[in-house]
Design an enzyme around this catalytic site. Structure first.
Site, PDB file in Angstrom:
ATOM      1  N   GLN A 149       2.733   3.851  -5.236  1.00  0.00           N
ATOM      2  CA  GLN A 149       2.013   4.320  -4.050  1.00  0.00           C
ATOM      3  C   GLN A 149       2.870   5.319  -3.262  1.00  0.00           C
ATOM      4  OE1 GLN A 149      -1.056   4.024  -2.824  1.00  0.00           O
ATOM      5  NE2 GLN A 149      -1.779   2.868  -4.599  1.00  0.00           N
ATOM      6  N   SER A 150       3.358   6.319  -3.946  1.00  0.00           N
ATOM      7  CA  SER A 150       4.267   7.291  -3.338  1.00  0.00           C
ATOM      8  C   SER A 150       3.542   8.286  -2.433  1.00  0.00           C
ATOM      9  CB  SER A 150       5.009   8.055  -4.439  1.00  0.00           C
ATOM     10  OG  SER A 150       5.718   9.152  -3.908  1.00  0.00           O
TER      11      SER A 150
END
Length: 335
Positions: A73-74
């Site tokens: 979930q960058s």
């Protein structure tokens, strides 16, 4: 700063707003928020400032393809894919599984969904993979195919990317001066170190006495502070001012990481709900939520006693909330 190539990607200056309901509830100094969630690129976030310099450097080197990496979930990956789309470049994202979660919401929704909407090619790597080596291997493959790749480190955290937060330090000081506000402290979440390193360098360059505190979201304190210090000095060297960064200017409190990077904590959940319900602000569960937990707890413990105005830098990332739908124990519809 004008000597360094830069491409405009964001909306600046970002707002500086009081959080008076939160301040009243906590009973400490007056709290403010620097809204770097409002930078505009693909729902905003702090990486946009870094990417303005990194993407300009990519253009300078004739790149047609961007490679970068981050956790599943960058926020950095999302904003990089958007920047590449805006500038007409291909983008390859390597996502490292740092949590071990196979929840479809986590691995397919939130930032991952937006990465794909921006047209990026995404591939997954196991936790603990040497991501820099993986990016270099991909770059060599693309070179052999006739592409011209440009590799951006995780978080955009190198001396070029950190220039974005050297500039942010100046921007914040000018906003405060324009309204007669004296900022005593600046607090933010710190991970890959580029944001904090840029701020350390920028505050030193303008000879500001603002007390800077990073709230760690991944590494132990000694490692985090060393990463920030090393990059801050590299950034100062890149600026060419001859400035020496003082080790004492680098402070990180890493007591709020919990079980690990990207893994929820009770403090993060409570802080995120509190801000949503007192200030109408959305923070993310990986970075700014844990940073807020640290800010709130340190206010209550008296860390900021004697200070009048404390600013929290909101680094964005609310898109990641959709990767954690079951974390917050929300009641759903009322019958």
């Amino acid at each position: 700063m004008a000597r360094f190539p830069k491409v405009r990607l964001g909306h600046f200056p970002t707002p500086l707003e009081p959080m008076d309901r939160l301040s009243e509830k906590l009973g400490g100094p007056r709290l403010w928020v620097k809204r770097d969630d409002c930078t505009g690129l693909s729902s905003g976030g702090n990486k946009t400032r870094k990417l303005e310099y990194l993407m300009a450097d990519a253009q300078k080197h004739g790149a047609d393809t961007i490679i970068t990496q981050g956790a599943t979930q960058s926020n950095h990956a999302r904003q990089t894919t958007a920047a590449a789309a805006k500038l007409g470049m291909e983008c390859h994202i390597l996502l490292e599984d740092r949590t071990g979660s196979n929840d479809p919401s986590y691995i397919l929704n939130g930032n991952v969904l937006l990465d794909q909407l921006h047209g990026a090619t995404i591939s997954k790597r196991g936790g603990g993979t040497d991501m820099n080596a993986e990016m270099q291997a991909l770059a060599e493959t693309l070179l052999a195919e006739g592409r011209t790749p440009y590799v951006i480190p995780g978080g955009g955290s190198n001396a070029i990317g950190a220039l974005g937060y050297v500039n942010c330090a100046r921007e914040l000081a000018e906003q405060a001066a324009g309204t007669g506000l004296r900022i005593d402290a600046l607090v933010h979440a710190t991970g890959s170190s580029g944001t904090q390193a840029g701020l350390v360098t920028g505050l030193a360059a303008i000879q500001s006495d603002i007390h800077l505190l990073g709230i760690g979201v991944r590494a132990p304190q000694e490692k985090q502070e060393q990463m920030v210090f090393d990059l801050a000095q590299k950034t100062a060297d890149h600026l060419g001012t001859g400035q020496i960064i003082q080790r004492s200017a680098v402070r990180a409190n890493c007591d709020y990481v919990g079980p690990g990077y990207g893994l929820p904590t009770d403090g993060m959940i409570g802080a995120l709900k509190l801000l949503a319900q007192t200030e109408g602000l959305l923070f993310d569960p990986v970075y700014s939520g844990k940073g807020l937990d640290g800010l709130i707890d340190q206010v209550q413990k008296g860390y900021f006693d004697g200070m009048d105005n404390v600013v929290f830098l909101h680094t964005g990332g609310s898109a990641a909330l959709f990767g954690y739908p079951d974390t917050f124990g929300l009641p759903g519809y009322k019958e």
